[in-house]
Design a protein around this motif. Structure first.
Motif, PDB file in Angstrom:
ATOM      1  N   ALA A 147       0.847  -1.196   0.000  1.00  0.00           N
ATOM      2  CA  ALA A 147       0.000   0.000   0.000  1.00  0.00           C
ATOM      3  C   ALA A 147       0.875   1.235   0.000  1.00  0.00           C
ATOM      4  CB  ALA A 147      -0.914   0.007   1.226  1.00  0.00           C
ATOM      5  N   ASN A 148       0.269   2.382  -0.318  1.00  0.00           N
ATOM      6  CA  ASN A 148       1.025   3.639  -0.298  1.00  0.00           C
ATOM      7  C   ASN A 148       1.091   4.248   1.101  1.00  0.00           C
ATOM      8  OD1 ASN A 148       1.397   3.420  -3.047  1.00  0.00           O
ATOM      9  ND2 ASN A 148      -0.358   4.735  -3.562  1.00  0.00           N
ATOM     10  N   SER A 149       0.303   3.697   2.010  1.00  0.00           N
ATOM     11  CA  SER A 149       0.282   4.258   3.368  1.00  0.00           C
ATOM     12  C   SER A 149       0.150   3.126   4.384  1.00  0.00           C
ATOM     13  CB  SER A 149      -0.923   5.187   3.530  1.00  0.00           C
ATOM     14  OG  SER A 149      -2.117   4.417   3.451  1.00  0.00           O
ATOM     15  N   SER A 150       0.466   3.448   5.606  1.00  0.00           N
ATOM     16  CA  SER A 150       0.329   2.469   6.680  1.00  0.00           C
ATOM     17  C   SER A 150      -1.128   2.033   6.790  1.00  0.00           C
ATOM     18  CB  SER A 150       0.762   3.068   8.010  1.00  0.00           C
ATOM     19  OG  SER A 150       1.968   3.746   7.859  1.00  0.00           O
ATOM     20  N   SER A 151      -2.049   2.987   6.640  1.00  0.00           N
ATOM     21  CA  SER A 151      -3.472   2.636   6.722  1.00  0.00           C
ATOM     22  C   SER A 151      -3.831   1.611   5.669  1.00  0.00           C
ATOM     23  CB  SER A 151      -4.339   3.868   6.512  1.00  0.00           C
ATOM     24  OG  SER A 151      -4.127   4.806   7.515  1.00  0.00           O
ATOM     25  N   GLY A 152      -3.324   1.831   4.469  1.00  0.00           N
ATOM     26  CA  GLY A 152      -3.595   0.875   3.401  1.00  0.00           C
ATOM     27  C   GLY A 152      -3.119  -0.512   3.777  1.00  0.00           C
ATOM     28  N   ILE A 153      -1.936  -0.567   4.392  1.00  0.00           N
ATOM     29  CA  ILE A 153      -1.404  -1.873   4.824  1.00  0.00           C
ATOM     30  C   ILE A 153      -2.312  -2.502   5.879  1.00  0.00           C
ATOM     31  CG2 ILE A 153       0.488  -2.928   6.121  1.00  0.00           C
ATOM     32  CD1 ILE A 153       2.385  -1.141   4.481  1.00  0.00           C
ATOM     33  N   LEU A 154      -2.781  -1.664   6.835  1.00  0.00           N
ATOM     34  CA  LEU A 154      -3.684  -2.174   7.875  1.00  0.00           C
ATOM     35  C   LEU A 154      -4.957  -2.748   7.246  1.00  0.00           C
ATOM     36  CD1 LEU A 154      -4.311  -2.391  10.968  1.00  0.00           C
ATOM     37  CD2 LEU A 154      -5.438  -0.168  10.741  1.00  0.00           C
ATOM     38  N   TYR A 155      -5.544  -2.022   6.292  1.00  0.00           N
ATOM     39  CA  TYR A 155      -6.763  -2.525   5.644  1.00  0.00           C
ATOM     40  C   TYR A 155      -6.476  -3.811   4.867  1.00  0.00           C
ATOM     41  CZ  TYR A 155      -8.505   2.148   6.784  1.00  0.00           C
ATOM     42  OH  TYR A 155      -8.856   3.291   7.445  1.00  0.00           O
ATOM     43  N   GLY A 156      -5.306  -3.846   4.229  1.00  0.00           N
ATOM     44  CA  GLY A 156      -4.921  -5.062   3.504  1.00  0.00           C
ATOM     45  C   GLY A 156      -4.781  -6.246   4.440  1.00  0.00           C
ATOM     46  N   ALA A 157      -4.192  -5.978   5.606  1.00  0.00           N
ATOM     47  CA  ALA A 157      -4.012  -7.049   6.593  1.00  0.00           C
ATOM     48  C   ALA A 157      -5.362  -7.599   7.034  1.00  0.00           C
ATOM     49  CB  ALA A 157      -3.228  -6.510   7.798  1.00  0.00           C
ATOM     50  N   PHE A 158      -6.276  -6.670   7.359  1.00  0.00           N
ATOM     51  CA  PHE A 158      -7.615  -7.121   7.781  1.00  0.00           C
ATOM     52  C   PHE A 158      -8.315  -7.885   6.655  1.00  0.00           C
ATOM     53  CE2 PHE A 158      -7.633  -3.897  11.352  1.00  0.00           C
ATOM     54  CZ  PHE A 158      -7.875  -4.811  12.371  1.00  0.00           C
ATOM     55  N   GLN A 159      -8.076  -7.441   5.411  1.00  0.00           N
ATOM     56  CA  GLN A 159      -8.719  -8.133   4.290  1.00  0.00           C
ATOM     57  C   GLN A 159      -8.144  -9.539   4.138  1.00  0.00           C
ATOM     58  OE1 GLN A 159     -11.314  -7.639   2.819  1.00  0.00           O
ATOM     59  NE2 GLN A 159     -11.313  -8.640   0.817  1.00  0.00           N
TER      60      GLN A 159
ATOM     61  N   ILE B 220      -4.614   6.095  20.554  1.00  0.00           N
ATOM     62  CA  ILE B 220      -5.079   4.726  20.280  1.00  0.00           C
ATOM     63  C   ILE B 220      -5.774   4.660  18.920  1.00  0.00           C
ATOM     64  CG2 ILE B 220      -6.671   2.909  21.034  1.00  0.00           C
ATOM     65  CD1 ILE B 220      -6.199   4.070  23.943  1.00  0.00           C
ATOM     66  N   PHE B 221      -6.674   5.605  18.684  1.00  0.00           N
ATOM     67  CA  PHE B 221      -7.360   5.644  17.388  1.00  0.00           C
ATOM     68  C   PHE B 221      -6.352   5.756  16.242  1.00  0.00           C
ATOM     69  CE2 PHE B 221     -11.879   7.404  18.512  1.00  0.00           C
ATOM     70  CZ  PHE B 221     -12.117   6.271  19.264  1.00  0.00           C
ATOM     71  N   ALA B 222      -5.386   6.648  16.415  1.00  0.00           N
ATOM     72  CA  ALA B 222      -4.439   6.911  15.331  1.00  0.00           C
ATOM     73  C   ALA B 222      -3.675   5.649  14.956  1.00  0.00           C
ATOM     74  CB  ALA B 222      -3.469   8.023  15.735  1.00  0.00           C
ATOM     75  N   SER B 223      -3.399   4.807  15.945  1.00  0.00           N
ATOM     76  CA  SER B 223      -2.639   3.593  15.639  1.00  0.00           C
ATOM     77  C   SER B 223      -3.504   2.607  14.845  1.00  0.00           C
ATOM     78  CB  SER B 223      -2.120   2.949  16.921  1.00  0.00           C
ATOM     79  OG  SER B 223      -3.189   2.423  17.664  1.00  0.00           O
ATOM     80  N   TYR B 224      -4.772   2.934  14.673  1.00  0.00           N
ATOM     81  CA  TYR B 224      -5.633   2.142  13.784  1.00  0.00           C
ATOM     82  C   TYR B 224      -6.156   2.981  12.619  1.00  0.00           C
ATOM     83  CZ  TYR B 224      -5.284  -2.125  16.365  1.00  0.00           C
ATOM     84  OH  TYR B 224      -4.795  -3.271  16.920  1.00  0.00           O
ATOM     85  N   GLY B 225      -5.453   4.064  12.327  1.00  0.00           N
ATOM     86  CA  GLY B 225      -5.808   4.869  11.152  1.00  0.00           C
ATOM     87  C   GLY B 225      -7.096   5.652  11.299  1.00  0.00           C
ATOM     88  N   ILE B 226      -7.523   5.852  12.550  1.00  0.00           N
ATOM     89  CA  ILE B 226      -8.801   6.533  12.782  1.00  0.00           C
ATOM     90  C   ILE B 226      -8.556   7.937  13.314  1.00  0.00           C
ATOM     91  CG2 ILE B 226     -10.912   6.503  14.184  1.00  0.00           C
ATOM     92  CD1 ILE B 226     -10.545   3.395  14.254  1.00  0.00           C
ATOM     93  N   LYS B 227      -9.188   8.915  12.701  1.00  0.00           N
ATOM     94  CA  LYS B 227      -9.097  10.285  13.204  1.00  0.00           C
ATOM     95  C   LYS B 227     -10.188  10.518  14.235  1.00  0.00           C
ATOM     96  CE  LYS B 227      -6.765  13.102   9.775  1.00  0.00           C
ATOM     97  NZ  LYS B 227      -6.096  14.343  10.123  1.00  0.00           N
TER      98      LYS B 227
END
Lengths: 660, 660
Positions: A92-104, A207-214
């Protein structure tokens, strides 16, 4: 653990071909989000395969690789997952993208995919995918049906393990923004943006930020008065502007990366710019200008109407109010203001037309607000899987343009090129052990997240995923629960209020049945039933609401003949003897639909009972109890609605069933 | 003083011929009640004549003489007041009698009597004349419409000057018993009979006693469990009986002269003997036996019915419940048990038949319970002078015997020679400055007391007295306010629910209008309105309730032709097209009555406005505001009821008035 983990409670799986990747997790770059992704994979692999996966920094060609890249087609938050030799790559281009990919990746495994079928590229459709909590600081939740708040208690913010687990649940389905507190901001909640609460908010934000949540907060428009001791909150006052400037400076000092504010202004008694003779644009733009240097956004709700209406007045129409208020302001809002618009013009009824503001305003960022809290759809005591409803809304063609004119196109930014837009859902969570009161209500949270990430997913597909994650992949479990979910919304519609008329609930609690509950009240919510028929004339001969749509929608809604039948009574006063397209009279449709609705609940209950050997007993019993309750309560709806219309119309049921 | 003194706020008077008695008060015997009487006279004379009256012990032939005597015709609490040469004598067999005589002397003076016309002998008709407060220990009042409790706050008992002033108000109209706490006894209220509260209760009892008022408490039947840690409250258990014996010994040690207990058992969720398979008689008699040595009484409420009824069930009839429960127990209750029976079989509706328990039970002490708190009659926001309603109840012939068969004969003890009997009213007081929320609601407290003392007084006479005491004797003031009061109940009946059907209010709050508010609910309160008509068939062809009466009442209620028209819909389902005796159809009566009711309120408002120069401004404005509100709200009733029945019946108004 005092609570369960819903769809993040993983089942053992026997998929052998994935084992070859389970040597280690390799991470080239590290931040808190990627650490979360690695943690999620580690614990999922442990639960699913019984394998402990070592974590290694640096490149590799084996194992599970979390890989930052720079590929345009992956956008800001998209991911590409794929098997590659001895490696399974999450790119992914971002850490968030990687997190979503992992969950997928985890999700596909739980759904029984083989590695070879697990390649997928997905960029989320909506830039903003938000949950709005209506949690009050005393711990109560407005329209909360699954316990108390896990964010607030006794006017303090709670910071405990559950915050992280909430973030995990939200991020796992792609949520990237959370509004912590109720839109009705009063008392202590007004002080959330003060010293008193920064410390805990900071912690939650971390805590939220470490899961890509604002983190976002709901804001009280009168804060300068209540918190700042000014005697005005006039958005055009220099004093007020300066006060906000200082306040936001303070907020961002304490909470860098803070998302912004959600505001309910001049609505149902909440303060707003009207007090000072200013427009909503004046109010929103002042805040937007002040928050702009920090990259924050202002989300302004369009739920504005006259809640002091005289029921005798048949000209005023609450349905018109949103459009009448906001349409003239199109083009006057700042770029970092988003109008948040409820799916329908009324208030989360089981059936409403889509708000004409979608496609009605073309130069103003918009966000779709839906409600997964089942305020009017069974309050999480009834099963009512709302994803099919949301799909209908998203797929609604507004005809604002010749193509890309669906609601999904508009709120995702495709139609007009917006980047500040998306979808928000009013939360259905609480501190119940199962988070959602009804175990099956979890599907609405799960489904909303997934749908806001990928609006192309079907309701059945989402249901299947959620069932697999929650209850497993056994075909019977899959089929029966999917059928229960897919039946549930039409069934609820059948046994409650007919053909788009809505309401028929008790004032305040919004639980039904109470046919005349809102009929002689001040809230602008009437069915106008009499001896001859019922419904509200919203054609040009009536309130003129239908004309707020683009053609051909406006033309269709205008006449009884062309109006979609499921919305017939929303747009027209219709006689009981009117023949519907299926040849039935309206009154016979009312009787039949209500009896059918109950029969559908009987089927739902039966299908659940068939699962007794497949579902963990405590969950089985919890759901069983609620379904049994739902069956009884659906009969209450049926009997009251049928009796009400029989007593009024004096037209007997063709089938001679017992009506009281 | 933060509150006013209602009818004990005396006006200057110019009656010269009474001046000759104003030399001194002479008292032959002294106790706290006689001291109160002397105090009342002293302060009244000071306010009325500007004269300070010395107080002297011993006999005299001049001045105002308070004289204990032994004359059979004066009974226990009666008085004889008369001028005698240079003396005005207040004579009685008891201190209480003297106190009542003193208040009567003051009243006659305030009403403008000359001394020569002031001779009067009166023995109170009812042995017990009680006020039941539904005050909760947290300070709230169940069905309280005039502020918070002045007895309780934050689970403590308040002892302050207002207690004495309350006692003065109550004693001035002849009240001799007060139940301090709500019949729904929960939590802290259960502990009222424990060490925690004895000290303050003792103090209140002392204040009450000095005004001839006995203190009573509402009792929780489950006290042995909740307070005594027993695991049963079975009235036939020796352990339970012994527990009560000890408890009552303790109570009477602390509170000698304590009156006894009021008990709501097995009703609306309150505990009672049914839990143990015992009868109401078992429950009441056990307590009665235990309290008997101390001279206490047990007042047992008959408000027992199934509050979990299915609205579909047309056979069960809440109206029947009291008689069905208690009639079979006639003759089994102890002599110091009194059954307290609400005036009607339902619950304080604007119009109900009289409870068939009156005259139905012949061997059981009975007490009439009325409600001066206007729970269903405008909640003290509307004027509704209830004394005419109470008069109708008292004058109702039960035909239980050939003569002395009226409710007033029964509850006063005349019919069956009872001494434990009388009348009780659910209080309408609170800590508002004016005690009663609505200034005109004071007439109901005043009137109840006077009526329970002298059931022969007319409603007009009582109104006239109260007006004289409160607002003076100016003819215009007298006429207008008396007219307002006398119109008010019929007006309220006209613009609310028609012909005895009752309800049509919102559940819980009991404020209307809400036609279907109780129609599909579990409380046994239905109007059964449909396209053709409305009403409940309680004849022998229906629920059979009418047969609970003696003939000819039973026969009259049985048929539409003979049923008193004001109760027509209570006893019969009647078609809208049915002709009433005045030639109107039922539906036209409904329309007309509702329009007339509003017009009557317009008249009331107009009459009040005419008094602008005669009433103290703050009071004038307070009442004006409420009457203006009442007018608006009576229109709301009119329009909703008319619209409801027009929409249902489709029969237009003969007079073509606007119906929505």
């Amino acid at each position: 653990m005092a609570y369960e983990m819903a769809w993040l409670h993983y089942h053992k799986i026997s998929e052998k071909d994935f084992l070859k990747f389970l040597t280690a997790i390799h991470v080239e770059y590290e931040d808190s989000i990627i650490q979360s992704a690695a943690e999620e994979i580690t614990s999922a692999v442990r639960d699913m395969f019984g394998i402990y996966l070592p974590y290694e920094k640096g490149e590799s060609r084996e194992g599970i690789l979390l890989k930052l890249s720079k590929k345009d087609e992956l956008g800001k938050e998209g991911y590409h997952i794929y098997p590659s030799g001895k490696a399974f790559v999450i790119e992914a281009n971002s850490s968030s993208g990687i997190l979503y990919g992992a969950f997928q990746m985890i999700r596909l495994l739980q759904c029984g995919y083989r590695a070879e079928n697990m390649e997928e590229i997905k960029v989320p459709d909506n830039p903003l995918r938000m949950i709005n909590h209506w949690d009050n600081m005393d711990g109560s939740i407005e329209r909360g049906y699954s316990g108390k708040s896990f964010f607030f208690q006794d006017n303090e913010i709670i910071v405990d393990k559950r915050i992280k687990d909430y973030a995990r649940l939200a991020a796992s389905v792609g949520i990237n923004g959370v509004v912590l507190n109720n839109v009705n901001v009063k008392n202590h909640a007004t002080e959330l943006i003060s010293k008193k609460y920064f410390k805990q908010l900071k912690e939650i934000q971390r805590i939220f930020a470490s899961y890509g949540i604002k983190l976002y907060l709901s804001l009280n428009f009168a804060t300068p008065i209540e918190l700042g001791n000014l005697n005005s909150a006039d958005p055009l006052s220099t004093e007020v502007k300066n006060w906000w400037k200082d306040k936001l400076n303070e907020v961002y000092q304490e909470l860098p990366g803070f998302g912004g504010f959600l505001i309910k202004a001049d609505s149902e008694g909440r303060p707003g710019p009207f007090t000072y003779g200013r427009t909503h644009a004046d109010g929103a733009n002042m805040l937007a200008e002040t928050i702009e240097p920090y990259g924050g956004i202002i989300i302004w709700r369009c739920f504005v109407y006259n809640c002091e209406q005289d029921w005798r007045d048949k000209k005023t129409d609450r349905a018109r109010a949103g459009y009448d208020h906001f349409k003239p302001l199109d083009g006057t809002f700042a770029g970092n203001v988003i109008l948040q618009i409820k799916n329908g013009p009324m208030d989360f009824q089981v059936r409403e037309p889509v708000s004409p503001l979608f496609g009605g305003m073309k130069q103003t960022n918009q966000m779709l607000e839906v409600q997964i809290a089942q305020e009017y759809t069974g309050q999480q005591r009834h099963v009512c899987y709302l994803i099919p409803m949301f799909k209908e809304v998203l797929n609604f063609r507004t005809y604002c343009e010749n193509n890309r004119d669906k609601v999904s196109d508009i709120v995702s930014g495709k139609t007009y090129g917006w980047t500040n837009c998306g979808m928000a859902a009013v939360a259905n969570t609480g501190d119940d052990d199962n988070w959602f009161g009804h175990d099956l209500a979890a599907a609405n949270f799960y489904g909303f997240g997934r749908l806001s990430f990928d609006t192309g997913l079907s309701s059945e597909k989402i249901a299947g995923e959620w069932i697999a994650m929650t209850f497993g992949t056994h075909p019977k479990v899959q089929k029966n629960i999917r059928d229960i979910l897919m039946i549930s919304w039409p069934a609820y519609e059948n046994y409650t209020s007919p053909l788009g008329i809505g309401w028929m609930v008790n004032p305040h609690s919004h639980y039904g049945p109470n046919v005349d509950g809102y009929e002689y009240d001040r809230w602008g919510t009437y069915h106008r039933a009499d001896h001859f028929g019922l419904g509200v004339d919203r054609s040009t001969k009536g309130t003129g609401y239908a004309a707020q749509y683009h053609n051909p929608n406006a033309l269709n809604y205008e006449t009884v003949e062309n109006c979609p039948e499921e919305l017939l009574l929303f747009f027209h006063y219709v006689k009981y003897t009117h023949r519907l397209t299926n040849g039935k009279t309206l009154i016979q449709h009312i009787y039949d639909a209500h009896f059918e609705g109950v029969e559908e609940v009987e089927v739902m209950l039966k299908m659940w009972i068939e699962l007794i050997d497949y579902i963990e007993d405590s969950v089985y019993q919890r759901v069983l109890k609620r379904l049994e309750y739902q069956l009884e309560h659906s009969k209450e709806w049926r009997d009251i609605i049928c009796s009400y219309f029989y007593r009024k119309s004096a037209i007997p049921d063709d089938k001679n069933r017992e009506i009281f």
